[in-house]
Write a protein that holds these residues in place. Structure first.
Motif, PDB file in Angstrom:
ATOM      1  N   VAL B 179      -6.251 -12.691  -0.055  1.00  0.00           N
ATOM      2  CA  VAL B 179      -5.205 -12.730   0.406  1.00  0.00           C
ATOM      3  C   VAL B 179      -5.841 -11.430   0.884  1.00  0.00           C
ATOM      4  CG1 VAL B 179      -4.196 -10.507  -0.705  1.00  0.00           C
ATOM      5  CG2 VAL B 179      -4.440 -12.878  -2.580  1.00  0.00           C
ATOM      6  N   ALA B 180      -6.459 -10.600   1.285  1.00  0.00           N
ATOM      7  CA  ALA B 180      -6.139  -9.618   2.376  1.00  0.00           C
ATOM      8  C   ALA B 180      -6.329 -10.348   3.676  1.00  0.00           C
ATOM      9  CB  ALA B 180      -7.766  -9.440   2.704  1.00  0.00           C
ATOM     10  N   GLY B 181      -6.691 -10.856   4.018  1.00  0.00           N
ATOM     11  CA  GLY B 181      -6.944 -11.835   5.459  1.00  0.00           C
ATOM     12  C   GLY B 181      -5.498 -12.373   5.702  1.00  0.00           C
ATOM     13  N   ILE B 182      -4.889 -13.324   4.733  1.00  0.00           N
ATOM     14  CA  ILE B 182      -4.502 -14.099   5.214  1.00  0.00           C
ATOM     15  C   ILE B 182      -2.401 -13.304   5.334  1.00  0.00           C
ATOM     16  CG2 ILE B 182      -2.613 -16.415   4.459  1.00  0.00           C
ATOM     17  CD1 ILE B 182      -5.255 -17.342   4.179  1.00  0.00           C
ATOM     18  N   LEU B 183      -2.632 -12.817   4.568  1.00  0.00           N
ATOM     19  CA  LEU B 183      -1.030 -11.776   3.408  1.00  0.00           C
ATOM     20  C   LEU B 183      -1.367 -10.501   4.388  1.00  0.00           C
ATOM     21  CD1 LEU B 183      -0.419 -12.999   0.028  1.00  0.00           C
ATOM     22  CD2 LEU B 183       0.464 -13.754   2.123  1.00  0.00           C
ATOM     23  N   LEU B 184      -2.100  -9.417   4.490  1.00  0.00           N
ATOM     24  CA  LEU B 184      -1.938  -8.541   5.155  1.00  0.00           C
ATOM     25  C   LEU B 184      -3.174  -7.892   6.019  1.00  0.00           C
ATOM     26  CD1 LEU B 184      -3.843  -6.748   1.485  1.00  0.00           C
ATOM     27  CD2 LEU B 184      -1.550  -7.083   2.371  1.00  0.00           C
ATOM     28  N   SER B 188     -10.962  -9.596   7.912  1.00  0.00           N
ATOM     29  CA  SER B 188     -12.292 -10.531   7.556  1.00  0.00           C
ATOM     30  C   SER B 188     -13.948  -9.707   6.817  1.00  0.00           C
ATOM     31  CB  SER B 188     -12.938 -11.837   7.630  1.00  0.00           C
ATOM     32  OG  SER B 188     -13.525 -12.604   7.345  1.00  0.00           O
ATOM     33  N   HIS B 189     -14.135  -9.116   7.957  1.00  0.00           N
ATOM     34  CA  HIS B 189     -16.031  -8.993   8.537  1.00  0.00           C
ATOM     35  C   HIS B 189     -15.289  -7.008   7.913  1.00  0.00           C
ATOM     36  CE1 HIS B 189     -18.716  -6.394  10.433  1.00  0.00           C
ATOM     37  NE2 HIS B 189     -19.946  -7.543   9.721  1.00  0.00           N
ATOM     38  N   GLU B 190     -14.654  -6.045   7.777  1.00  0.00           N
ATOM     39  CA  GLU B 190     -14.205  -5.240   7.626  1.00  0.00           C
ATOM     40  C   GLU B 190     -13.949  -5.338   5.906  1.00  0.00           C
ATOM     41  OE1 GLU B 190     -10.571  -3.687   8.679  1.00  0.00           O
ATOM     42  OE2 GLU B 190     -10.495  -1.360   7.642  1.00  0.00           O
ATOM     43  N   TYR B 191     -13.329  -6.358   5.352  1.00  0.00           N
ATOM     44  CA  TYR B 191     -13.296  -6.599   3.702  1.00  0.00           C
ATOM     45  C   TYR B 191     -14.932  -6.667   2.949  1.00  0.00           C
ATOM     46  CZ  TYR B 191     -12.076  -8.654  -0.360  1.00  0.00           C
ATOM     47  OH  TYR B 191     -12.196  -9.132  -1.579  1.00  0.00           O
ATOM     48  N   TRP B 192     -15.163  -7.482   3.629  1.00  0.00           N
ATOM     49  CA  TRP B 192     -16.316  -7.882   2.992  1.00  0.00           C
ATOM     50  C   TRP B 192     -17.557  -7.109   3.161  1.00  0.00           C
ATOM     51  CZ3 TRP B 192     -17.544 -11.931  -0.090  1.00  0.00           C
ATOM     52  CH2 TRP B 192     -16.857 -12.706  -0.163  1.00  0.00           C
ATOM     53  N   SER B 193     -17.739  -6.451   4.549  1.00  0.00           N
ATOM     54  CA  SER B 193     -18.341  -4.819   4.513  1.00  0.00           C
ATOM     55  C   SER B 193     -18.077  -4.009   3.519  1.00  0.00           C
ATOM     56  CB  SER B 193     -18.623  -5.324   6.469  1.00  0.00           C
ATOM     57  OG  SER B 193     -18.284  -3.314   6.510  1.00  0.00           O
ATOM     58  N   ASN B 194     -16.764  -3.941   3.222  1.00  0.00           N
ATOM     59  CA  ASN B 194     -16.367  -2.944   2.279  1.00  0.00           C
ATOM     60  C   ASN B 194     -16.979  -3.348   0.969  1.00  0.00           C
ATOM     61  OD1 ASN B 194     -15.670  -0.537   3.887  1.00  0.00           O
ATOM     62  ND2 ASN B 194     -13.376  -1.581   3.559  1.00  0.00           N
ATOM     63  N   ALA B 195     -16.382  -4.363   0.572  1.00  0.00           N
ATOM     64  CA  ALA B 195     -16.494  -4.652  -0.540  1.00  0.00           C
ATOM     65  C   ALA B 195     -18.473  -5.784  -1.099  1.00  0.00           C
ATOM     66  CB  ALA B 195     -16.142  -6.485  -0.997  1.00  0.00           C
ATOM     67  N   TRP B 196     -19.422  -5.562   0.217  1.00  0.00           N
ATOM     68  CA  TRP B 196     -20.139  -5.414  -0.262  1.00  0.00           C
ATOM     69  C   TRP B 196     -20.826  -3.720  -0.377  1.00  0.00           C
ATOM     70  CZ3 TRP B 196     -25.023  -7.777  -1.278  1.00  0.00           C
ATOM     71  CH2 TRP B 196     -25.387  -7.805  -1.314  1.00  0.00           C
ATOM     72  N   GLN B 197     -20.754  -2.560   0.478  1.00  0.00           N
ATOM     73  CA  GLN B 197     -21.141  -1.393   1.108  1.00  0.00           C
ATOM     74  C   GLN B 197     -21.127  -0.704  -0.255  1.00  0.00           C
ATOM     75  OE1 GLN B 197     -19.997  -0.660   4.482  1.00  0.00           O
ATOM     76  NE2 GLN B 197     -21.589  -1.545   5.567  1.00  0.00           N
ATOM     77  N   THR B 198     -19.490  -1.022  -1.095  1.00  0.00           N
ATOM     78  CA  THR B 198     -19.633   0.035  -2.096  1.00  0.00           C
ATOM     79  C   THR B 198     -19.838  -0.072  -3.373  1.00  0.00           C
ATOM     80  OG1 THR B 198     -17.733   0.417  -3.138  1.00  0.00           O
ATOM     81  CG2 THR B 198     -17.731  -1.589  -3.244  1.00  0.00           C
TER      82      THR B 198
END
Lengths: 282, 268
Positions: B179-184, B188-198
């Protein structure tokens, strides 16, 4: 209620003799909620004897079998199976005792997700002390005894009612237990299939000398068992000789209103003066 | 049927009897749950049955667990984006989805899906065995149904729900990523990096303890309702429904207490 035709043992004072008796009920009572099913019954099953249990539906016949095996606990009294008081034993201890007793359930109670082979082999596989080759040999031998060797790979759902009962008998006898409990083994079956099953029970009684309690609604089956013996030469039942009362180890027990109203052999049964029993057997 | 006949068929019980029955049920359930664990330390151990149940519960539930958590992750990302865009903070979607899925939604959804699928299956299977006297036959053959039927299901449920939750968590994050990549249009790297680091230890620990508890609830509730079935085929249907409802409600309620307990223990 009619007076018992034969003097019964004084209630609650049936002596236990493990050498002679495989099952002893001593003043046993059980109720399900407000329904009193058995109310102080006492009887003995001597070693080597087959005792047929009669009574109207709901009189507690099947309950007696389940009590004998410790599947139900009585509200009062003692039950000795193979010399052990099952009313005082924990479930864990009962499992060892149950391995020495075979039971055939009313509706066969075969495990529907297992093949006939695995159903019959269940007890041996659970014990885990017998090799797979030996298990297979004994399964086929038990199925041959009930003349169903060809069904070894089938599932219970593929069998007729009569075949399921015979598989249940094979499952019960695979370890050659010294005591067998049959719950309406011929119930709902046609006369030919019923006679086949009665013949198997007589064979088990006369060839392997096993003791058994048999619940039945079919008086003719019990009379057949009381008058016939198994002939090993022809592999069929034949009529017993005159005076078979002595030779054929068969007895009858009749329940009414939660109590035993008759406990005796065929000779005593046919000579009873009790009106209820006479009506029952007529 | 006349109204009078209908009313005469209804069984009225006093509040005291009702309370007694419920307490007795709770006692029986507790006993079954305790025995299922105690049997792990008593012979025989039914390893083959455990593997068979693990296959049924784990692999059988895999597609629906993955799908449900994937789409929940996607929906969470969508809903978050709507709110976060007002504050120009859509970049933290990865963090929000990550925390939400790993700590809470992954374990709970996996638990609910497995409850719906397997608590019902266990209740109906064991219930059918009760009404056809197969359980009595098993006892008569010298086998303890608690060891043979209940313990393998409990072990399989606990272990498989643990792994299903891990896979489900990943799929939930993936759903958010899509959703973040296609619709917003988010990187992708930013999303996964945020998701992982948090994610911190307490998040992951909490997310992995819960499925162990939920797996235990699913199996013990399913087996309890199955083994207490009364009343023939109609009773089997009733047990099945009650098992699913009870397992789902218990998971949701217990989740609150486990969450609070772990927050206190982990200091988060």
């Amino acid at each position: 209620m009619s007076t018992p035709s034969l003097p019964l043992e004084a209630r609650g004072t049936v002596p236990q003799d493990p050498a002679q008796d495989v099952i002893v009920f001593d003043d046993v009572a059980i109720a399900f909620e407000d329904n009193v099913v058995l109310d102080g019954i006492s009887f003995r099953l001597p070693r080597g004897e087959t005792k047929a249990l009669f009574g109207v539906a709901g009189s507690g016949k099947s309950t007696i079998l389940k009590l004998a095996l410790g599947l139900l606990r009585p509200d009062r009294g003692h039950i000795y199976t193979l010399g052990e008081d099952v009313t005082q034993m924990k479930e864990e201890q009962l499992f060892d005792l149950r391995r020495k007793v075979g039971m055939v359930f009313q509706e066969s109670a075969l495990f529907d997700s297992l093949t006939v082979h695995d159903n019959v082999a269940f007890r041996l596989m659970e014990e885990g002390e017998v090799s797979l080759e030996e298990i297979d040999r004994r399964v086929r031998e038990a199925l041959r005894f009930v003349e169903l060797e060809h069904t070894v790979d089938m599932f219970p759902s593929e069998l007729s009612g009569g075949m399921r009962r015979r598989v249940a008998i094979a499952r019960a006898i695979i370890t050659q237990p010294e005591t067998l409990l049959y719950d309406s083994p011929t119930g709902g079956l046609d006369p030919v299939t019923s006679t086949t099953i009665v013949e198997l029970i007589v064979k088990q009684r006369d060839v392997y000398k096993s003791s058994s309690l048999m619940v039945t609604h079919r008086l003719q089956d019990a009379f057949l068992m009381a008058t016939h013996i198994f002939d090993r030469k022809t592999n069929h039942m034949k009529h017993g000789e005159a005076g078979g009362r002595v030779e054929i180890p068969m007895a009858f027990l009749i329940l009414r209103d939660g109590k035993v109203i008759f406990d005796g052999d065929l000779h005593q049964l046919v000579q009873t003066k009790d009106e209820y029993i006479r009506e029952f057997i007529s | 049927m006349a109204a009078g006949d209908f009313l005469s068929d209804i069984e009225f019980i006093s509040p005291v009897d009702f309370a007694k029955r419920k307490i007795q049920s709770l006692q029986e359930y507790s006993l079954l749950a305790a025995q299922s664990v105690a049997n792990l330390f008593r012979r025989p151990i039914y390893g083959a049955d455990m593997i068979q149940q693990a296959d049924l519960i784990g692999f059988g539930s895999l597609p629906i667990v993955l799908a449900s958590v994937f789409f929940t992750g996607a929906a969470l990302a969508l809903n978050s984006a709507t709110t976060l865009s007002r504050f120009g903070a859509t970049t933290v979607i990865g963090q929000l989805v990550s925390i939400g899925i790993v700590r809470e939604l992954g374990p709970v959804l996996a638990g609910l899906v497995v409850a719906g699928r397997n608590a019902s299956g266990m209740a109906s299977e064991l219930g059918s065995m009760i009404v056809t006297e197969q359980i009595d036959a098993m006892r008569a053959l010298g086998t303890d149904p608690m060891k043979k039927l209940v313990t393998p299901r409990v072990v399989a449920s606990v272990i498989m729900l643990f792994f299903l939750t891990i896979l489900g968590d990943f799929m939930g994050l993936l759903g958010g990523s899509v959703v973040a990549g296609i619709l917003l249009g988010m990187d992708s790297h930013e999303y996964w990096s945020n998701a992982w680091q948090t994610l911190v230890f307490s998040d992951v620990f909490m997310g992995l303890i819960k499925p162990l508890v939920f797996g235990f609830i699913v199996a013990t509730v399913g087996c309890y309702y199955g083994l207490t079935t009364k009343g023939g085929t109609q009773g089997v249907g009733r047990s099945t429904t009650e098992a699913v409802v009870a397992a789902m409600i218990l998971i949701i309620v217990v989740d609150v207490f486990v969450t609070r307990f772990l927050m206190v223990v982990l200091g988060s």
